[in-house]
Scaffold this motif. Structure first.
Motif, PDB file in Angstrom:
ATOM      1  N   ALA A   2       0.832  -1.201   0.000  1.00 31.24           N
ATOM      2  CA  ALA A   2       0.000   0.000   0.000  1.00 31.24           C
ATOM      3  C   ALA A   2       0.871   1.257   0.000  1.00 31.24           C
ATOM      4  O   ALA A   2       2.013   1.245   0.459  1.00 31.24           O
ATOM      5  CB  ALA A   2      -0.914  -0.009   1.215  1.00 31.24           C
ATOM      6  N   LYS A   3       0.309   2.329  -0.524  1.00 33.37           N
ATOM      7  CA  LYS A   3       1.028   3.607  -0.555  1.00 33.37           C
ATOM      8  C   LYS A   3       0.051   4.744  -0.312  1.00 33.37           C
ATOM      9  O   LYS A   3      -1.055   4.759  -0.856  1.00 33.37           O
ATOM     10  CB  LYS A   3       1.722   3.802  -1.908  1.00 33.37           C
ATOM     11  N   LYS A  23      -4.879  11.288 -12.313  1.00 34.29           N
ATOM     12  CA  LYS A  23      -4.709   9.858 -12.566  1.00 34.29           C
ATOM     13  C   LYS A  23      -4.680   9.060 -11.259  1.00 34.29           C
ATOM     14  O   LYS A  23      -5.214   7.943 -11.182  1.00 34.29           O
ATOM     15  CB  LYS A  23      -3.420   9.624 -13.360  1.00 34.29           C
ATOM     16  N   LEU A  24      -4.053   9.622 -10.230  1.00 33.85           N
ATOM     17  CA  LEU A  24      -4.029   8.939  -8.938  1.00 33.85           C
ATOM     18  C   LEU A  24      -5.430   8.842  -8.336  1.00 33.85           C
ATOM     19  O   LEU A  24      -5.821   7.809  -7.789  1.00 33.85           O
ATOM     20  CB  LEU A  24      -3.091   9.675  -7.976  1.00 33.85           C
ATOM     21  N   GLU A  94       3.754  16.524   9.860  1.00 27.18           N
ATOM     22  CA  GLU A  94       2.994  16.039  11.006  1.00 27.18           C
ATOM     23  C   GLU A  94       2.218  14.769  10.664  1.00 27.18           C
ATOM     24  O   GLU A  94       2.027  13.899  11.515  1.00 27.18           O
ATOM     25  CB  GLU A  94       2.003  17.113  11.474  1.00 27.18           C
ATOM     26  N   MET A  95       1.751  14.677   9.414  1.00 27.36           N
ATOM     27  CA  MET A  95       0.997  13.492   8.995  1.00 27.36           C
ATOM     28  C   MET A  95       1.902  12.377   8.495  1.00 27.36           C
ATOM     29  O   MET A  95       1.583  11.191   8.628  1.00 27.36           O
ATOM     30  CB  MET A  95      -0.018  13.886   7.914  1.00 27.36           C
ATOM     31  N   VAL A  96       3.042  12.749   7.922  1.00 28.66           N
ATOM     32  CA  VAL A  96       3.952  11.746   7.378  1.00 28.66           C
ATOM     33  C   VAL A  96       4.642  10.943   8.482  1.00 28.66           C
ATOM     34  O   VAL A  96       4.822   9.719   8.361  1.00 28.66           O
ATOM     35  CB  VAL A  96       5.009  12.420   6.473  1.00 28.66           C
ATOM     36  N   GLN A  97       5.018  11.596   9.575  1.00 30.68           N
ATOM     37  CA  GLN A  97       5.782  10.899  10.619  1.00 30.68           C
ATOM     38  C   GLN A  97       5.089   9.650  11.171  1.00 30.68           C
ATOM     39  O   GLN A  97       5.724   8.592  11.287  1.00 30.68           O
ATOM     40  CB  GLN A  97       6.134  11.872  11.747  1.00 30.68           C
ATOM     41  N   PRO A  98       3.780   9.699  11.524  1.00 26.21           N
ATOM     42  CA  PRO A  98       3.122   8.478  11.998  1.00 26.21           C
ATOM     43  C   PRO A  98       3.069   7.380  10.937  1.00 26.21           C
ATOM     44  O   PRO A  98       3.137   6.188  11.261  1.00 26.21           O
ATOM     45  CB  PRO A  98       1.707   8.947  12.370  1.00 26.21           C
ATOM     46  N   LEU A  99       2.958   7.772   9.669  1.00 24.85           N
ATOM     47  CA  LEU A  99       2.930   6.783   8.595  1.00 24.85           C
ATOM     48  C   LEU A  99       4.304   6.149   8.417  1.00 24.85           C
ATOM     49  O   LEU A  99       4.414   4.954   8.148  1.00 24.85           O
ATOM     50  CB  LEU A  99       2.468   7.434   7.297  1.00 24.85           C
ATOM     51  N   LYS A 101       6.404   5.688  10.818  1.00 26.32           N
ATOM     52  CA  LYS A 101       6.529   4.753  11.954  1.00 26.32           C
ATOM     53  C   LYS A 101       5.769   3.454  11.690  1.00 26.32           C
ATOM     54  O   LYS A 101       6.158   2.390  12.170  1.00 26.32           O
ATOM     55  CB  LYS A 101       6.030   5.417  13.231  1.00 26.32           C
ATOM     56  N   ALA A 102       4.685   3.581  10.927  1.00 29.61           N
ATOM     57  CA  ALA A 102       3.883   2.396  10.601  1.00 29.61           C
ATOM     58  C   ALA A 102       4.442   1.635   9.404  1.00 29.61           C
ATOM     59  O   ALA A 102       3.899   0.585   9.018  1.00 29.61           O
ATOM     60  CB  ALA A 102       2.442   2.810  10.327  1.00 29.61           C
ATOM     61  N   GLY A 103       5.522   2.144   8.818  1.00 32.62           N
ATOM     62  CA  GLY A 103       6.159   1.467   7.691  1.00 32.62           C
ATOM     63  C   GLY A 103       5.404   1.585   6.391  1.00 32.62           C
ATOM     64  O   GLY A 103       5.527   0.727   5.505  1.00 32.62           O
ATOM     65  N   ILE A 104       4.638   2.646   6.232  1.00 35.09           N
ATOM     66  CA  ILE A 104       3.825   2.845   5.028  1.00 35.09           C
ATOM     67  C   ILE A 104       4.572   3.726   4.039  1.00 35.09           C
ATOM     68  O   ILE A 104       5.126   4.763   4.405  1.00 35.09           O
ATOM     69  CB  ILE A 104       2.462   3.469   5.399  1.00 35.09           C
ATOM     70  N   GLU A 105       4.567   3.326   2.787  1.00 37.39           N
ATOM     71  CA  GLU A 105       5.239   4.099   1.743  1.00 37.39           C
ATOM     72  C   GLU A 105       4.482   5.406   1.488  1.00 37.39           C
ATOM     73  O   GLU A 105       3.252   5.443   1.514  1.00 37.39           O
ATOM     74  CB  GLU A 105       5.325   3.281   0.459  1.00 37.39           C
ATOM     75  N   ILE A 106       5.250   6.460   1.208  1.00 39.47           N
ATOM     76  CA  ILE A 106       4.683   7.806   1.044  1.00 39.47           C
ATOM     77  C   ILE A 106       5.041   8.369  -0.325  1.00 39.47           C
ATOM     78  O   ILE A 106       6.137   8.149  -0.837  1.00 39.47           O
ATOM     79  CB  ILE A 106       5.238   8.765   2.124  1.00 39.47           C
ATOM     80  N   GLY A 107       4.112   9.130  -0.889  1.00 41.48           N
ATOM     81  CA  GLY A 107       4.388   9.893  -2.100  1.00 41.48           C
ATOM     82  C   GLY A 107       3.717  11.251  -1.998  1.00 41.48           C
ATOM     83  O   GLY A 107       2.715  11.403  -1.298  1.00 41.48           O
ATOM     84  N   VAL A 108       4.275  12.248  -2.655  1.00 46.61           N
ATOM     85  CA  VAL A 108       3.719  13.607  -2.618  1.00 46.61           C
ATOM     86  C   VAL A 108       3.573  14.119  -4.049  1.00 46.61           C
ATOM     87  O   VAL A 108       4.509  14.008  -4.845  1.00 46.61           O
ATOM     88  CB  VAL A 108       4.605  14.574  -1.811  1.00 46.61           C
ATOM     89  N   VAL A 109       2.406  14.685  -4.342  1.00 47.42           N
ATOM     90  CA  VAL A 109       2.170  15.303  -5.649  1.00 47.42           C
ATOM     91  C   VAL A 109       1.928  16.796  -5.414  1.00 47.42           C
ATOM     92  O   VAL A 109       0.995  17.176  -4.708  1.00 47.42           O
ATOM     93  CB  VAL A 109       0.948  14.685  -6.354  1.00 47.42           C
ATOM     94  N   PRO A 110       2.761  17.658  -5.987  1.00 43.95           N
ATOM     95  CA  PRO A 110       2.599  19.094  -5.748  1.00 43.95           C
ATOM     96  C   PRO A 110       1.317  19.628  -6.384  1.00 43.95           C
ATOM     97  O   PRO A 110       0.738  19.005  -7.282  1.00 43.95           O
ATOM     98  CB  PRO A 110       3.838  19.706  -6.410  1.00 43.95           C
TER      99      PRO A 110
END
Length: 262
Positions: A2-3, A23-24, A94-99, A101-110
């Motif tokens: 999951a991402k 598209k996302l 603030e939202m990325v840090q808990p994710l 810690k949970a080992g969840i992959e992150i992506g950012v779209v400007p």
């Protein structure tokens, strides 16, 4: 795997969202959108069965908890849909840090931020040759304190373009601070409410002395961008300093200068 994607929805007009974001959204399994600032129209490309939730009544812990919960399914695409650009006043870290810690992959779209949308709506430039080449994105100190050296009275001393977020209820302080910084009461100010929103956009032109009353008369007290700049109104000036890039007598790697006859 999951991402979770943090996606900038832009300033309001759904057509100003990026193609990548669209598209996302179209393949997302779950979307948490900031309903107090983002139009539901931004989710119009979501597929049938996509879980769509408004976060306007949620705390930070509830938001991150929801994102983590929706990420328990393998290969799930989860979107946090935020106004403007996620990295600008978007509580991104603030939202990325808990994710993390949970080992969840992150992506950012400007996304397109409201400063740009506001300048476009008012047909204003934020920079002008030999007048101002610097743009400051900031806000006025209210309940949240500003870091040392970043008060509006200090930033205003640069006399460059100022784009002020989250400050429309503090126009009295804007005036006081800019006067302290050496600006004048006749300095032009533009306020744009809900920039690019098809049915709600309002553009107010005024001066440092008049803008507060003009916004009060228009009923503007939220979701507005304040632009103070020496370049405001340049569209109507009889003469301006023009960019050397397009000057016939200026060479660059794509064009040789045209020499004038002496």
């Amino acid at each position: 795997m999951a991402k979770v994607w943090f996606v900038g929805a832009g300033p309001g007009d759904p057509e100003l969202i990026t193609l990548k974001a669209q598209k996302l959204i179209a393949r997302a399994d779950a979307i948490l959108y900031a309903g107090s600032l983002v139009s539901i129209a931004a989710t119009q490309w979501a597929k049938p069965g996509c879980i769509i939730q408004d976060s306007k009544g949620m705390t930070l812990e509830e938001i991150t908890g929801w994102l983590i919960q929706q990420s328990t399914t393998d290969d799930a695409t989860v979107i946090r849909l935020q106004t403007g650009d996620p990295g600008l006043y978007g509580a991104l870290i603030e939202m990325v840090q808990p994710l993390d810690k949970a080992g969840i992959e992150i992506g950012v779209v400007p996304g397109v931020t409201s400063a740009m949308a506001s300048a476009a709506a008012a047909v204003e430039t934020l920079t002008l040759p030999e007048l101002t080449q610097t743009v400051i994105f900031s806000r006025v100190e209210g309940r949240t304190p500003m870091p040392e050296g970043e008060s509006l009275a200090e930033l205003g001393q640069h006399h460059c373009t100022l784009c002020l977020y989250l400050s429309i209820t503090l126009l009295k302080k804007v005036r006081e601070d800019l006067l302290t910084a050496g600006w004048h009461d006749d300095s032009p100010i533009v306020v744009v409410h809900k920039a690019s929103w098809p049915d709600d956009q309002q553009i107010i032109h005024g001066t440092l002395a008049t803008i507060k009353e003009l916004c009060k008369q228009a009923g503007i007290n939220s979701q507005a961008m304040i632009i103070a700049s020496p370049a405001l109104g340049a569209r109507y000036w009889p003469e301006i300093k023009k960019s050397r890039l397009y000057d016939a007598q200026f060479s660059h790697r794509f064009r040789k200068a045209i020499k004038t006859q002496e």
